[in-house]
Design an enzyme around this catalytic site. Structure first.
Site, mmCIF file in Angstrom:
data_model
loop_
_atom_site.group_PDB
_atom_site.id
_atom_site.type_symbol
_atom_site.label_atom_id
_atom_site.label_comp_id
_atom_site.label_asym_id
_atom_site.label_seq_id
_atom_site.Cartn_x
_atom_site.Cartn_y
_atom_site.Cartn_z
ATOM 1 N N ASN A 11 7.823 24.054 -4.175
ATOM 2 C CA ASN A 11 7.751 22.822 -3.392
ATOM 3 C C ASN A 11 8.874 21.906 -3.894
ATOM 4 O O ASN A 11 8.771 21.360 -4.982
ATOM 5 C CB ASN A 11 6.371 22.173 -3.592
ATOM 6 N N TRP A 12 9.913 21.801 -3.094
ATOM 7 C CA TRP A 12 11.085 21.016 -3.531
ATOM 8 C C TRP A 12 10.860 19.519 -3.418
ATOM 9 O O TRP A 12 11.695 18.731 -3.863
ATOM 10 C CB TRP A 12 12.327 21.444 -2.734
ATOM 11 N N LYS A 13 9.759 19.109 -2.764
ATOM 12 C CA LYS A 13 9.480 17.676 -2.554
ATOM 13 C C LYS A 13 10.718 16.997 -1.952
ATOM 14 O O LYS A 13 11.414 17.631 -1.161
ATOM 15 C CB LYS A 13 9.011 17.042 -3.874
ATOM 16 N N HIS A 95 -1.077 17.885 0.198
ATOM 17 C CA HIS A 95 -0.588 17.686 -1.171
ATOM 18 C C HIS A 95 -1.088 16.324 -1.675
ATOM 19 O O HIS A 95 -1.160 15.356 -0.912
ATOM 20 C CB HIS A 95 0.944 17.748 -1.211
ATOM 21 N N GLU A 97 0.293 14.086 -3.267
ATOM 22 C CA GLU A 97 1.228 12.963 -3.063
ATOM 23 C C GLU A 97 1.077 12.389 -1.652
ATOM 24 O O GLU A 97 1.333 11.209 -1.433
ATOM 25 C CB GLU A 97 2.663 13.432 -3.353
ATOM 26 N N GLU A 165 -4.316 22.051 -7.470
ATOM 27 C CA GLU A 165 -3.345 21.288 -8.254
ATOM 28 C C GLU A 165 -4.030 20.049 -8.848
ATOM 29 O O GLU A 165 -4.184 19.033 -8.145
ATOM 30 C CB GLU A 165 -2.181 20.821 -7.374
ATOM 31 N N GLY A 171 3.814 17.331 -12.732
ATOM 32 C CA GLY A 171 4.989 16.672 -13.296
ATOM 33 C C GLY A 171 4.785 16.065 -14.677
ATOM 34 O O GLY A 171 5.606 15.277 -15.135
ATOM 35 N N SER A 211 2.748 21.633 -13.343
ATOM 36 C CA SER A 211 3.483 21.936 -14.581
ATOM 37 C C SER A 211 3.563 23.430 -14.904
ATOM 38 O O SER A 211 3.523 23.811 -16.077
ATOM 39 C CB SER A 211 2.888 21.172 -15.766
HETATM 40 P P1 13P Z 1 5.237 20.335 -10.917
HETATM 41 O O1 13P Z 1 5.381 21.839 -10.996
HETATM 42 O O2 13P Z 1 6.552 19.619 -10.992
HETATM 43 O O3 13P Z 1 4.225 19.829 -11.879
HETATM 44 O O4 13P Z 1 4.688 19.990 -9.440
HETATM 45 C C1 13P Z 1 3.590 20.667 -8.959
HETATM 46 C C2 13P Z 1 3.438 20.350 -7.513
HETATM 47 O O5 13P Z 1 3.118 19.236 -7.152
HETATM 48 C C3 13P Z 1 3.718 21.425 -6.551
HETATM 49 O O6 13P Z 1 3.257 21.114 -5.289
#
Ligand code: 13P
Length: 249
Positions: A11-13, A95, A97, A165, A171, A211
């Site tokens: 997931n590149w966000k 997600h 976020e 998640e 993160g 993570s």
């Molecule tokens: P990280 O791997 O950077 O912790 O992010 C996880 C994430 O939100 C994937 O959707």
């Protein structure tokens, strides 16, 4: 023991420009040697360019969100069908976020996931608890309620993937203990069995996200009910992402 094919999804966000396609191409080239399925959920602006530049042998390109309707007067939004048209084969919905920043609830996520599946694409439905909920011992209740309410009636083992998640692990470099991860995943599989039956529950992949790095993926992947990972930060660099994918059993 049931064999589900591992899926490693990146997931590149909100990261990635046209010149990042070279990283996608490196992943594409190497992916042919891997046993697992591989997906990169990119920002919408580079999906088509990635789609044009990959071999389509192993790696699939995806998106990170979509609108729940197919088309209409929704300024600034984009539908699953439009993302499919640009080359997406999988879309993440729910997600944390988006749940937190855009107040997306389970009902909306269910509608989005339904629209993804109706467009002929695969959906990755994300669920996960906050740190406060974890500390209050509410993890299983929270994630089961999220899953029960956001999984579409039309979901099956092929068109739907679940991603657990924990929000506090995203993160941060912190992850739950291996016992905790397996505990949540087995609880989720039990719930899928209750809602969809044993056959679907045996087929549906449950990814862990939060993570995941090349140095912790091997132990996570050894857990019985973990079928891959949803990777954020470590998916931006081909070496890290492929390093994780290489650890799939
Ligand atoms: P990280 O791997 O950077 O912790 O992010 C996880 C994430 O939100 C994937 O959707």
């Amino acid at each position: 023991m049931i064999n589900r094919k591992f899926l490693i999804a990146g997931n590149w966000k909100m990261n990635g420009m046209f010149d990042s396609i070279s990283e996608v191409c490196k992943i594409d080239q190497y992916s042919k040697k891997l046993n697992c399925d591989l997906a990169l959920c990119l920002p919408n602006t580079i999906i088509y360019k990635a789609h044009e530049n990959i071999s389509h042998e192993k790696l699939i390109i995806g998106a990170q969100n979509c609108h729940h309707e197919e088309s209409g007067a929704f300024t600034g939004d984009i539908s699953a069908k439009m993302l499919k048209n640009a080359g997406a084969k999988v879309i993440i919905v729910g997600h944390s976020e988006r749940r937190q920043n855009y107040f997306e609830n389970n009902e909306l996520i269910n509608r989005k996931a339904t629209s993804v599946i109706n467009s002929g694409l695969q959906v990755i439905i994300c669920i996960g608890e906050t740190e406060e909920e974890k500390n209050n011992g509410q993890t299983n209740d929270v994630v089961c309620s999220q899953l029960r309410n956001s999984i579409p009636v039309i979901s099956n083992g092929e068109n739907t993937v679940i991603a657990y998640e924990p929000i506090w692990a995203i993160g941060t470099g912190r992850i739950p203990s291996l016992k905790e991860i397996q505990g949540v995943h087995s609880q989720l599989r039990l719930l899928i069995t209750e809602i969809k039956g044993t056959e679907t529950a045996n087929k549906m992949r449950i990814l862990y996200g939060g993570s995941v790095k090349p140095n912790n993926a091997k132990d996570i992947f050894a857990l019985e009910d973990v079928d891959g990972a949803l990777v954020g930060g470590a998916s931006l660099k081909s070496e890290d992402f492929l390093g994780i994918a290489n650890l799939c059993p």
